[in-house]
Design a protein around this motif. Structure first.
Motif, mmCIF file in Angstrom:
data_model
loop_
_atom_site.group_PDB
_atom_site.id
_atom_site.type_symbol
_atom_site.label_atom_id
_atom_site.label_comp_id
_atom_site.label_asym_id
_atom_site.label_seq_id
_atom_site.Cartn_x
_atom_site.Cartn_y
_atom_site.Cartn_z
ATOM 1 N N HIS A 187 0.944 -1.425 -0.111
ATOM 2 C CA HIS A 187 0.089 -0.115 -0.084
ATOM 3 C C HIS A 187 0.962 1.077 -0.032
ATOM 4 O O HIS A 187 2.050 1.347 0.475
ATOM 5 N N ARG A 188 0.120 2.143 -0.395
ATOM 6 C CA ARG A 188 0.912 3.625 -0.558
ATOM 7 C C ARG A 188 0.722 4.230 0.970
ATOM 8 O O ARG A 188 -0.434 4.308 1.265
ATOM 9 N N PRO A 189 2.067 4.577 1.544
ATOM 10 C CA PRO A 189 1.794 5.284 2.918
ATOM 11 C C PRO A 189 1.132 6.478 2.834
ATOM 12 O O PRO A 189 1.201 7.245 1.705
ATOM 13 N N ALA A 190 0.258 6.826 3.996
ATOM 14 C CA ALA A 190 -0.449 7.905 4.199
ATOM 15 C C ALA A 190 -0.273 8.758 5.641
ATOM 16 O O ALA A 190 0.321 7.838 6.710
ATOM 17 N N ARG A 244 3.729 6.720 11.797
ATOM 18 C CA ARG A 244 3.562 6.005 10.778
ATOM 19 C C ARG A 244 2.761 4.862 10.788
ATOM 20 O O ARG A 244 2.053 4.022 10.241
ATOM 21 N N ARG A 293 8.849 3.884 2.492
ATOM 22 C CA ARG A 293 8.799 3.457 1.119
ATOM 23 C C ARG A 293 7.293 2.942 0.824
ATOM 24 O O ARG A 293 6.559 3.044 -0.445
ATOM 25 N N SER A 294 6.826 1.963 1.622
ATOM 26 C CA SER A 294 5.283 1.273 1.402
ATOM 27 C C SER A 294 5.002 0.862 2.757
ATOM 28 O O SER A 294 5.623 0.512 3.776
ATOM 29 N N TRP A 295 3.696 0.606 2.440
ATOM 30 C CA TRP A 295 2.994 -0.504 3.867
ATOM 31 C C TRP A 295 2.870 -1.769 3.077
ATOM 32 O O TRP A 295 2.691 -2.019 2.039
ATOM 33 N N ASN A 321 10.827 0.789 5.769
ATOM 34 C CA ASN A 321 11.471 2.068 5.492
ATOM 35 C C ASN A 321 12.894 1.639 6.082
ATOM 36 O O ASN A 321 13.129 0.455 6.455
#
Length: 346
Positions: free
Chosen positions: A4-7, A113, A146-148, A213
Motif C-alpha cells: 500500500h502507499r503510505p499516508a 507511521r 517506502r510502502s506499507w 523503511n
C-alpha cells in the motif's frame, strides 16, 4: 500479502509506551526522549524499574519530574521481565501500546507511521518495522516510508510458523490496544521467546502490517545482550520455540490456526537448524560440547514428529552448506535472507 502507499494519520491518537528498566538507568534518558519527541501522536510513558540495585529508579524519577507525560513505578522486589511487561501493558490506557526496552530507542515519526497504517486498516492489530543496530549514539535514519505491507493474519502466521522464525524485534512493534486486550499477556512459560509467541497469537486473531523503511526503531547492542549470538543462547531459543508451538497449537481455538501440518513444518525447520548448528559446533575449537547438545535436541524434536524428521536429501544439503565447500553459497543465502528481512520483514 498486499503493498500500500503510505499516508499520514487520519486523526490524532494516543500511544502508551511501557519502558521496563533493570540496571539500565544510563540508557533510560535516550529511550524516554525518543518517545517524547514523537510527532503527530499523543504519547504517555510508563517506566517500571524492577528493583534495580543502581541509580535507575532515581534517573526515572528525574525524567518524570521534567515531563508530566512520564510516570514511574518502582518495584521493591524484583518481579522478572515477563511480570513487569504484563504489569505495564495492562496499566496503560492508550489507543495503541508499545513495549520499549530501556536500552533501545524509537526513530522519529515511527509511532505516527504505524498508527496511520492501523487507522486505514482496522483489521491490523500489530504493525512492525525494521530495527537498526547501534552501540553508542543513536544513528540518523531515513524517516520516509517506502510502502506499507499488510497480510491476513493466518497467512503471515503460516509463513512464520513454516520456518519457525521471528522476524519481529520488539522495539519496532506497535499493537492496537484492543489486540493486546484480546491476546492478553506475555507467557511466562517461554520467558526468552515470549515476544515470538505474542506475535503468533496476535496473528491468529488479527491481521499484521509492516512499515517498510530504513528503520522504525533502534536496537542497542552491548555487552549484556551479546549472549544472543552464543551457542547456549541459540539452543535455549530453539527449545522455547518448540515449546511455544505447543502452546500456540494446543491452546488457540482451531478456527484461528493454520493447518496442523504447519506445526510439523515448523518443527522440521527447527530440526534442520539444530543439525546445522551441530555441524558448526563440531568445528568450534573451544570444544564447549555444543555440537552434542544440538544433536540431542534434534533427536528429541524429531521424536515429536513420530520419527518422521527431515528428509535425507535435505540433511545432506544442510551438511554440505555447513561444510568448507558450502561456505560461499551459505554466506550468499544468509545475505539474501537478511536483505529480504530488512526490506520486507519476512
Amino acid at each position: 500479502m498486499r503493498f500500500h502507499r503510505p499516508a499520514a494519520p487520519a486523526e490524532r491518537a494516543t500511544v502508551s509506551v511501557v519502558i521496563p528498566c533493570y540496571r539500565y538507568g544510563n540508557y533510560l534518558p535516550t529511550a524516554v526522549a525518543s518517545v517524547l519527541e514523537q510527532e503527530d501522536v499523543d504519547v504517555d510513558v510508563l517506566v517500571i524499574d524492577d528493583a534495580s540495585d543502581d541509580d535507575s529508579a532515581q534517573v526515572a524519577r528525574n525524567l518524570a519530574d521534567q515531563d508530566a507525560r512520564v510516570r514511574v513505578v518502582v518495584h521493591t522486589a524484583n518481579a522478572g521481565h515477563i511480570a513487569t511487561y504484563n504489569e505495564g501493558l495492562n496499566q496503560v490506557k492508550g489507543d495503541y501500546v508499545v513495549l520499549l526496552s530501556a536500552d533501545d530507542a524509537l526513530v522519529p515519526g515511527s509511532l505516527a507511521r504505524a498508527v496511520a497504517l492501523m487507522q486505514r486498516h482496522p483489521r491490523v492489530g500489530l504493525v512492525y518495522g525494521h530495527c537498526a543496530y547501534f552501540t553508542d549514539e543513536p544513528p540518523r535514519a531515513d524517516r520516509a516510508a517506502r510502502s506499507w505491507t499488510t497480510w491476513p493474519g493466518r497467512q503471515w502466521l503460516t509463513w512464520m510458523c513454516s520456518r519457525s522464525t521471528n522476524p519481529v524485534y520488539t522495539p519496532g512493534v506497535v499493537m492496537r490496544r484492543t489486540a493486546w486486550d484480546d491476546v492478553g499477556r506475555y507467557d511466562a512459560r517461554v520467558p526468552h521467546a515470549g515476544d515470538m509467541l505474542l506475535w503468533y497469537q496476535t496473528a491468529a486473531r488479527w491481521d499484521v502490517g509492516r512499515v517498510n523503511n530504513e528503520a522504525q526503531a533502534l536496537y542497542r547492542v552491548h555487552g549484556t545482550n551479546m549472549h544472543l549470538t552464543q551457542y547456549a543462547g541459540m539452543l535455549r531459543d530453539m527449545q522455547e520455540q518448540r515449546a511455544l508451538l505447543g502452546i500456540l497449537f494446543e491452546e488457540t481455538p482451531p478456527a484461528h490456526l493454520p493447518p496442523a501440518r504447519v506445526r510439523e513444518s515448523a518443527l522440521r525447520s527447527i530440526v534442520r537448524r539444530a543439525n546445522r548448528l551441530a555441524i558448526a559446533g563440531s568445528r568450534d575449537p573451544s570444544g564447549d560440547g555444543s555440537a552434542e547438545a544440538f544433536r540431542r535436541f534434534s533427536a528429541e524434536t524429531t521424536a515429536f514428529l513420530g520419527g518422521q524428521g527431515v528428509s535425507p536429501v535435505l540433511v545432506a544439503w544442510d551438511a554440505w552448506l555447513e561444510s568448507r565447500w558450502g561456505g560461499l553459497p551459505r554466506r550468499a543465502s544468509r545475505h539474501l535472507w537478511w536483505r529480504l528481512w530488512r526490506r520486507y520483514g519476512v
